[in-house]
Design a protein around this motif. Structure first.
Motif, PDB file in Angstrom:
ATOM      1  N   MET A   1       0.847  -1.198   0.000  1.00 13.27           N
ATOM      2  CA  MET A   1       0.000   0.000   0.000  1.00 13.27           C
ATOM      3  C   MET A   1       0.882   1.248   0.000  1.00 13.27           C
ATOM      4  N   LYS A   2       0.584   2.161  -0.920  1.00 15.47           N
ATOM      5  CA  LYS A   2       1.358   3.405  -1.011  1.00 15.47           C
ATOM      6  C   LYS A   2       0.644   4.510  -0.228  1.00 15.47           C
ATOM      7  N   ARG A   3       1.437   5.380   0.377  1.00 12.70           N
ATOM      8  CA  ARG A   3       0.854   6.405   1.239  1.00 12.70           C
ATOM      9  C   ARG A   3       1.201   7.803   0.706  1.00 12.70           C
ATOM     10  N   HIS A   4       0.201   8.697   0.768  1.00 14.50           N
ATOM     11  CA  HIS A   4       0.405  10.105   0.409  1.00 14.50           C
ATOM     12  C   HIS A   4      -0.329  10.958   1.436  1.00 14.50           C
ATOM     13  N   GLU A   5       0.206  12.143   1.653  1.00 14.30           N
ATOM     14  CA  GLU A   5      -0.460  13.040   2.602  1.00 14.30           C
ATOM     15  C   GLU A   5      -1.843  13.439   2.097  1.00 14.30           C
ATOM     16  N   LEU A   6      -1.922  13.754   0.795  1.00 11.84           N
ATOM     17  CA  LEU A   6      -3.193  14.198   0.223  1.00 11.84           C
ATOM     18  C   LEU A   6      -3.467  13.456  -1.075  1.00 11.84           C
ATOM     19  N   ILE A   7      -4.635  12.844  -1.141  1.00 10.41           N
ATOM     20  CA  ILE A   7      -5.109  12.204  -2.371  1.00 10.41           C
ATOM     21  C   ILE A   7      -6.244  13.050  -2.922  1.00 10.41           C
ATOM     22  N   VAL A   8      -6.103  13.483  -4.165  1.00 13.79           N
ATOM     23  CA  VAL A   8      -7.148  14.255  -4.837  1.00 13.79           C
ATOM     24  C   VAL A   8      -7.757  13.375  -5.918  1.00 13.79           C
ATOM     25  N   ILE A   9      -9.074  13.243  -5.898  1.00 13.33           N
ATOM     26  CA  ILE A   9      -9.768  12.406  -6.880  1.00 13.33           C
ATOM     27  C   ILE A   9     -10.483  13.315  -7.867  1.00 13.33           C
ATOM     28  N   GLY A  10      -9.934  13.387  -9.063  1.00 13.13           N
ATOM     29  CA  GLY A  10     -10.494  14.250 -10.096  1.00 13.13           C
ATOM     30  C   GLY A  10      -9.520  15.348 -10.478  1.00 13.13           C
ATOM     31  N   ALA A  11      -9.151  15.413 -11.761  1.00  9.00           N
ATOM     32  CA  ALA A  11      -8.185  16.411 -12.229  1.00  9.00           C
ATOM     33  C   ALA A  11      -8.877  17.492 -13.043  1.00  9.00           C
ATOM     34  N   GLY A  12     -10.090  17.863 -12.619  1.00  7.06           N
ATOM     35  CA  GLY A  12     -10.793  18.977 -13.236  1.00  7.06           C
ATOM     36  C   GLY A  12     -10.382  20.283 -12.588  1.00  7.06           C
ATOM     37  N   PRO A  13     -11.149  21.347 -12.803  1.00  7.21           N
ATOM     38  CA  PRO A  13     -10.763  22.652 -12.247  1.00  7.21           C
ATOM     39  C   PRO A  13     -10.643  22.669 -10.734  1.00  7.21           C
ATOM     40  N   ALA A  14     -11.558  21.988 -10.028  1.00  8.54           N
ATOM     41  CA  ALA A  14     -11.482  21.969  -8.560  1.00  8.54           C
ATOM     42  C   ALA A  14     -10.305  21.132  -8.087  1.00  8.54           C
ATOM     43  N   GLY A  15     -10.153  19.941  -8.647  1.00  6.85           N
ATOM     44  CA  GLY A  15      -9.086  19.037  -8.221  1.00  6.85           C
ATOM     45  C   GLY A  15      -7.702  19.576  -8.500  1.00  6.85           C
ATOM     46  N   LEU A  16      -7.483  20.094  -9.709  1.00  7.95           N
ATOM     47  CA  LEU A  16      -6.167  20.638 -10.038  1.00  7.95           C
ATOM     48  C   LEU A  16      -5.846  21.864  -9.185  1.00  7.95           C
ATOM     49  N   SER A  17      -6.847  22.723  -8.988  1.00  6.95           N
ATOM     50  CA  SER A  17      -6.620  23.920  -8.169  1.00  6.95           C
ATOM     51  C   SER A  17      -6.263  23.533  -6.738  1.00  6.95           C
ATOM     52  N   ALA A  18      -6.932  22.514  -6.216  1.00  2.00           N
ATOM     53  CA  ALA A  18      -6.630  22.045  -4.860  1.00  2.00           C
ATOM     54  C   ALA A  18      -5.221  21.466  -4.789  1.00  2.00           C
ATOM     55  N   ALA A  19      -4.860  20.659  -5.772  1.00  2.00           N
ATOM     56  CA  ALA A  19      -3.535  20.038  -5.771  1.00  2.00           C
ATOM     57  C   ALA A  19      -2.437  21.090  -5.857  1.00  2.00           C
TER      58      ALA A  19
END
Length: 527
Positions: A1-19
């Motif tokens: 299992m790989k671990r990340h601090e933040l997982i964003v689901i969706g690379a649309g305007p909201a997701g990319l802006s959040a990332a």
């Protein structure tokens, strides 16, 4: 299992802006998107955005998408494409299918930014080839360069239906009609007006009841509906079309939030079943957030701000920014969202149909709501659209309180005034001199500004209007001037075509018309 601090689901305007926001603050971020390319709906959107400069006003959607992708790439945001998130489980564990294999990830925080799906309506023959969603039509035109059809019926008069109708015209399609079961146009009046002045008829209180053709659409049967939205027998009309385009709203894709056991509620004003979130976008499952259309249907501009807002709250909780830094960001994001959420089309006003006047007290055009354009008589109530002035000057036919002010930014001489409230209807400072540069005409996201010179030459006036069609008109072209409703009003000749880099592909075309038609001539059709 790989671990990340933040997982964003969706690379649309909201997701990319959040990332991007999270990565800027030092977080370890990974973004998953089921599509082959990131950007969500932005790359389908060739029209200019509304709002203010901070909201990317007057920028085209695909250019905003390109800028977001570049920023994410430059920051080193990891984006996994063709990656379908299958579920969110206890302790924020996520399963993702990539290359036919299921992978397991764990995040300290998760942002669900899966967007929305198009609604459809069932009718006889609705599964016939040629019945498509508006998003599919946009993808065909603006991503693949393919005409969805030759003769199109648009079902739905919200902003999506109106914007896509105009883009169909730009792609060389004939839009036979725009219909809607509601008794009034649902989207911005300026969007409806730019469609109507090309000659497209609007049928409100109408629905489609059958697609005919067998192996493909060859015609559509529409009918009037009563106040319960039921077809009225005997009112049927058959329209010859090869495509029926459906634009009847969006539904949040909130399945993953439900799967994650977030508390859900059916909220019609937000578009359907959504996760209950606090003011920071956090759901009832701590550490899981929602941003963008999955949290409630709004414009892409709002989705981008929401993504940043959610990410900044996560960064504070994770210790990457302190409370003071977060509060500064939070108040800035809320102010930006507040500007977009004002006026007649604010989310809180969804479903309201009791508007009588604008905020300034001007009467709402009944014809605009019923047929898509303001009549010659109605436009007289709006000072910026109806006043006498020597020489060339702007005429502004923006008649609703919508969040937009690029016209004010475009005029370097202060002729156009909106003020700090961007939903205010633009006004003209008659003491300032217009130089006829045309930047206000080209910049207006609603294509609602014209330049008029009543005394261009003896017996003739000039009218400059925005033009985004190919082939481009040429000086010397002769044809017919069209009214706001698309009917022929007089003969006209093109006397100037201006295309500048600052105009971003919107030409300012000037036609010469007999002076008696200067107040009604608003578009041009080649003879």
């Amino acid at each position: 299992m790989k671990r990340h601090e933040l997982i964003v689901i969706g690379a649309g305007p909201a997701g990319l802006s959040a990332a991007i926001e999270a990565k800027k603050n030092g977080m370890d971020v990974i973004v998953f998107d089921e599509n082959a390319r990131p950007g969500g709906q932005l790359f389908k959107q060739i029209h200019k955005f509304f709002g203010s400069k901070e909201h990317h006003a007057k920028e085209r959607g695909f250019k905003i998408g390109e800028a977001l992708l570049k920023e994410a790439t430059d920051l080193g945001v990891r984006v996994e494409l063709n990656a379908t998130v299958m579920g969110i489980y206890e302790n924020k564990e996520v399963t993702v299918k990539m290359d036919g294999t299921v992978h397991h990830y764990k995040g300290d925080y998760i942002i669900i930014a899966t967007g929305a799906a198009e609604n459809m309506i069932p009718f006889k023959g609705w599964d016939t080839p040629g019945v498509i969603g508006a998003g599919a039509a946009q993808a065909m035109m603006n991503l693949q360069g393919v005409q969805p059809g030759s003769k199109v019926l648009m079902v739905g008069s919200g902003n999506v239906g109106l914007v896509v109708s105009f883009q169909l015209l730009q792609a060389g399609c004939e839009v036979v009609a725009v219909i809607d079961a509601a008794p009034r146009v649902g989207g911005y009046g300026v969007h409806a007006s730019k469609v109507a002045r090309t000659g497209v008829p609007f049928y409100l209180s109408h629905t489609v009841i059958e697609a005919k053709g067998g192996d493909r659409v060859k015609s559509a049967v529409i009918a009037e509906v009563d106040n319960r939205f039921q077809p009225i027998p005997g009112t049927e009309k058959e329209l010859e079309v090869d495509t029926i385009c459906i634009a009847v709203g969006l539904t949040p894709m909130s399945q993953l939030a439900s799967n994650a056991t977030c508390k859900m509620d059916l909220i019609p004003s937000k578009g359907g079943n959504v996760a209950l979130c606090d003011e920071h976008g956090e759901t009832t499952v701590k550490g899981i957030y929602c941003a963008g259309d999955v949290a409630g249907i709004e414009e892409a501009s709002s989705a981008m701000i929401q993504g940043k807002n959610v990410a900044s709250h996560i960064c504070m909780k994770a210790g990457y920014i302190d409370a003071d830094q977060f509060n500064t960001k939070y108040h800035g994001f809320q102010a930006a969202l507040g500007e977009l959420r004002q006026g007649m089309f604010a989310p809180k006003n969804k479903g309201r149909n009791d508007w009588v006047t604008t905020d300034e007290g001007y009467p709402i055009s009944k014809n605009l709501l019923a047929k898509g354009f303001v009549t010659d008589e109605e436009i007289k109530a709006f000072p910026a659209a109806n006043y006498e002035k020597e020489g060339i000057h702007p005429v502004i036919e923006c008649t609703q309180n919508i969040p937009c002010n690029p016209c004010q930014e475009a005029c370097k001489f202060g002729c156009i005034m909106v003020g700090s409230n961007i939903t205010k209807i633009p006004a003209i400072d008659v003491s300032k001199k217009c130089v006829g540069c045309g930047l206000c005409v080209a910049t207006c996201s609603g294509q609602a500004i014209f330049l008029v010179h009543k005394d261009f030459e003896p017996g003739y006036s000039s009218v400059a209007f925005p033009y985004e069609f190919l082939p481009m008109l040429k000086v010397g072209d002769k044809g017919k001037a069209l009214s706001r409703g698309g009917s022929v009003v007089c003969d006209a000749e093109i006397i100037d075509v201006k295309v500048l880099p600052a105009m971003d592909k919107t030409a300012v075309v000037t036609m010469k018309v007999p002076t008696e038609f200067v107040d009604s001539a608003r578009f041009f059709k080649l003879a």
